[in-house]
Motif scaffolding. Structure first.
Motif: not given
Length: 82
Positions: A54-69
């Motif tokens: 799982v890569q979460v370092g994109q500049f537009d990655c938000r907390e809700d994106d991570v929580m969806t994963v």
């Protein structure tokens, strides 16, 4: 949020985890995650084990994106036989 049933490692926005049921269960979980369609994750190997990346370092990655994963993984993990 880290699902307790998964061994994992992390480094600078990269998280890798595996199903405790072994490589076959990890591959089955990855297939289920990607078939679900809400997120797309990729496989790799670490220390001789199949893991899911799982890569979460994109500049537009938000907390809700991570929580969806986390929600998708937690929701599908129980459906995969160890």
């Amino acid at each position: 949020m880290r699902p307790a049933k998964f061994p994992y490692l992390e480094h600078d926005g990269l998280l890798a985890f595996a199903h405790r049921g072994g490589d076959d269960a990890t591959r089955a979980l990855l297939a289920a995650i990607n078939a679900d369609g809400r997120v797309y994750l990729t496989p790799t190997r670490h220390a001789g084990r199949q893991v899911i990346r799982v890569q979460v370092g994109q500049f537009d990655c938000r907390e809700d994106d991570v929580m969806t994963v986390a929600e998708v993984v937690a929701g599908l993990a129980g459906r995969v036989a160890p």
